[in-house]
Design a protein around this motif. Structure first.
Motif, short mmCIF file in Angstrom:
data_model
loop_
_atom_site.label_atom_id
_atom_site.label_comp_id
_atom_site.label_asym_id
_atom_site.label_seq_id
_atom_site.Cartn_x
_atom_site.Cartn_y
_atom_site.Cartn_z
N HIS A 149 -9.45 3.73 5.33
CA HIS A 149 -9.54 3.29 6.48
C HIS A 149 -9.85 1.30 6.09
O HIS A 149 -8.61 0.83 7.24
N MET A 150 -10.55 1.68 5.48
CA MET A 150 -11.39 0.63 5.96
C MET A 150 -9.96 -0.72 5.46
O MET A 150 -9.79 -2.16 5.66
N VAL A 151 -9.53 -0.21 3.99
CA VAL A 151 -8.93 -1.17 3.63
C VAL A 151 -6.89 -1.11 3.87
O VAL A 151 -6.50 -2.58 4.42
N LEU A 152 -6.99 -0.49 5.11
CA LEU A 152 -5.40 -0.43 6.17
C LEU A 152 -5.64 -0.83 6.79
O LEU A 152 -4.54 -1.69 7.51
N ALA A 154 -7.92 -3.68 6.59
CA ALA A 154 -8.46 -5.23 6.27
C ALA A 154 -7.46 -6.64 7.34
O ALA A 154 -8.25 -7.62 7.31
#
Lengths: 276, 276
Positions: A149-152, A154
């Motif tokens: 979710h963090m990368v998604l 960003a």
């Protein structure tokens, strides 16, 4: 000088391709990591980080292929090779190579030497905006590699000029993507003890806070956070970072709180003197 | 003959180490995959698998670095190099190498050639036991690489002589770790449409079933599953596999159901004739 990495006993250039493609970390997301840094050339709270790493490995049923002593030797070698006074270390332990792509045979253990994350003294005084995000990490007490979710999110964070996500679910706040949350209600300091990774910086900040504030460790509601007098987040790279806005809602008066900045100063003093 | 793999345009031996260690698939679990096989030397339902792969990539905001045509060329080359009549292919698309370990720059695209999974005709007639497991996959419509619970529970499954986990949450069944679930109530065939990966075998089985049964696609409760007359699971490797026991509870009379075995026969006939 180029940084190096340790992989299953060998020390090699940081840019070497080392992972074969049937690794369970890659194919199945079966991996965990940890991350810490030096101050004055000395790893910060090494015993705590090692203990957490051991704990994550035990919870994922991965046998550590190295002892603490072996690892200290590897860290010293990597540090020396870097030629830098200060470095960050990233441990990654995966399920290893799996002929059937399911069963663990022998974990792979990697240590990366990395340049220090950019310090952001301006951000630290000014504080950050975070976006509320309905989510709770799976196996939160394990530092797994699952940060999808963090990368998604960003790009969306960038678009909204926010620095991070604030995870909440069923009215309860757990953590940011990679850091813990604290709030102040007057002189009462509160931090969650549920659905979180037990941050080392979180622990240090509680130690520093205890002589000065009333510290409560318990579930924290979303409502408490958005109505708090002050809020901040703690991590290896963020230290004590004021959270001044949650979505469109300012925290307190929308500025870094004075108690938060006081704790930040205590932390900065601690690390400035670390190892001396 | 040794199998090979395709990585970002190059074809190399399957045992080569190809991944550098700052790949987001490895460090952050930011990756997706797909998996399919040939029958009579021809990839099964290739258009469907490619479409699903594209869909997963779009949902994770990863740009595919290859066209469908490029990929077909790579598949043909890998197949020829294998020297085998039948092979399985595994696609893996990760967030790629990330200097800051957060932001996607350029995805890494891997195709592995793998030996066919062991067929299990005995299991297919006899059926399998599964263990109920309270969980719902995160981003279920994306074939992410996150299979942590499957790997974590692998030993426990063995200990309990079970073949897989049955995911359920809040009284609703979604899927097994890598396959879809169907139940029969009399001549009514039911499968879930929520919190699942859209299986290609699931789709094929629904096509095969429609002329013979009343097919309902809707949320399925846990209670419905344990009180069903028959249950089975579908996947690329499992085909139509009867589920005859859930924890300690037999499904129906505890034997593979006759309707299930009928669909299994239809599926076997379809793949036996595939590409002819």
């Amino acid at each position: 000088m180029p940084f190096h990495q340790y992989f299953n006993g060998d020390i090699i250039d940081i840019n070497s391709a080392v992972f074969k493609t049937n690794d369970l970390g890659l194919l199945r997301g079966y991996g965990l990591f940890d991350y810490f840094r030096t101050y004055n050339g000395v790893p910060f709270r090494w015993d705590d980080y090692w203990q957490r790493f051991e704990n994550s490995a035990r919870l994922l049923k991965l046998e550590l292929p190295v002892s603490k002593g072996d690892t200290e030797k590897a860290l010293a070698d990597l540090h020396a090779l870097s030629g830098e006074q200060e470095v960050a270390f990233r441990f990654v332990l995966t399920g290893g190579y799996a002929p059937d792509s399911v069963h663990v045979v022998q974990p792979n253990f990697l240590i990366r030497t990395e340049p220090l994350p950019q310090d952001n003294p301006a951000g630290r005084l000014k504080g950050i905006k975070v976006l509320p995000y309905e989510y709770v990490r799976d196996l939160p007490e394990v530092k797994t590699t699952n940060y999808v979710h963090m990368v998604l999110m960003a790009d969306e964070l960038k678009r909204q000029q926010a620095a991070d996500l604030l995870f909440h679910k069923d009215g309860e706040v757990s953590e940011l993507t990679r850091s813990n949350v604290f709030i102040f209600k007057g002189d009462k300091l509160v931090t969650s003890d549920r659905n979180i990774l037990n941050g080392i910086t979180r622990r240090v900040v509680m130690e520093l806070a205890k002589p000065h504030f009333d510290v409560e460790v318990r579930p924290v509601s979303y409502k408490e956070v958005i109505t708090a007098d002050e809020a901040f987040t703690t991590s290896t790279t963020k230290w004590v970072m004021p959270v001044v806005q949650i979505g469109d809602v300012p925290v307190g008066n929308g500025l870094a709180g004075k108690r938060t900045l006081f704790l930040q100063e205590l932390f900065e003093k601690l690390v400035a003197d670390w190892g001396k």
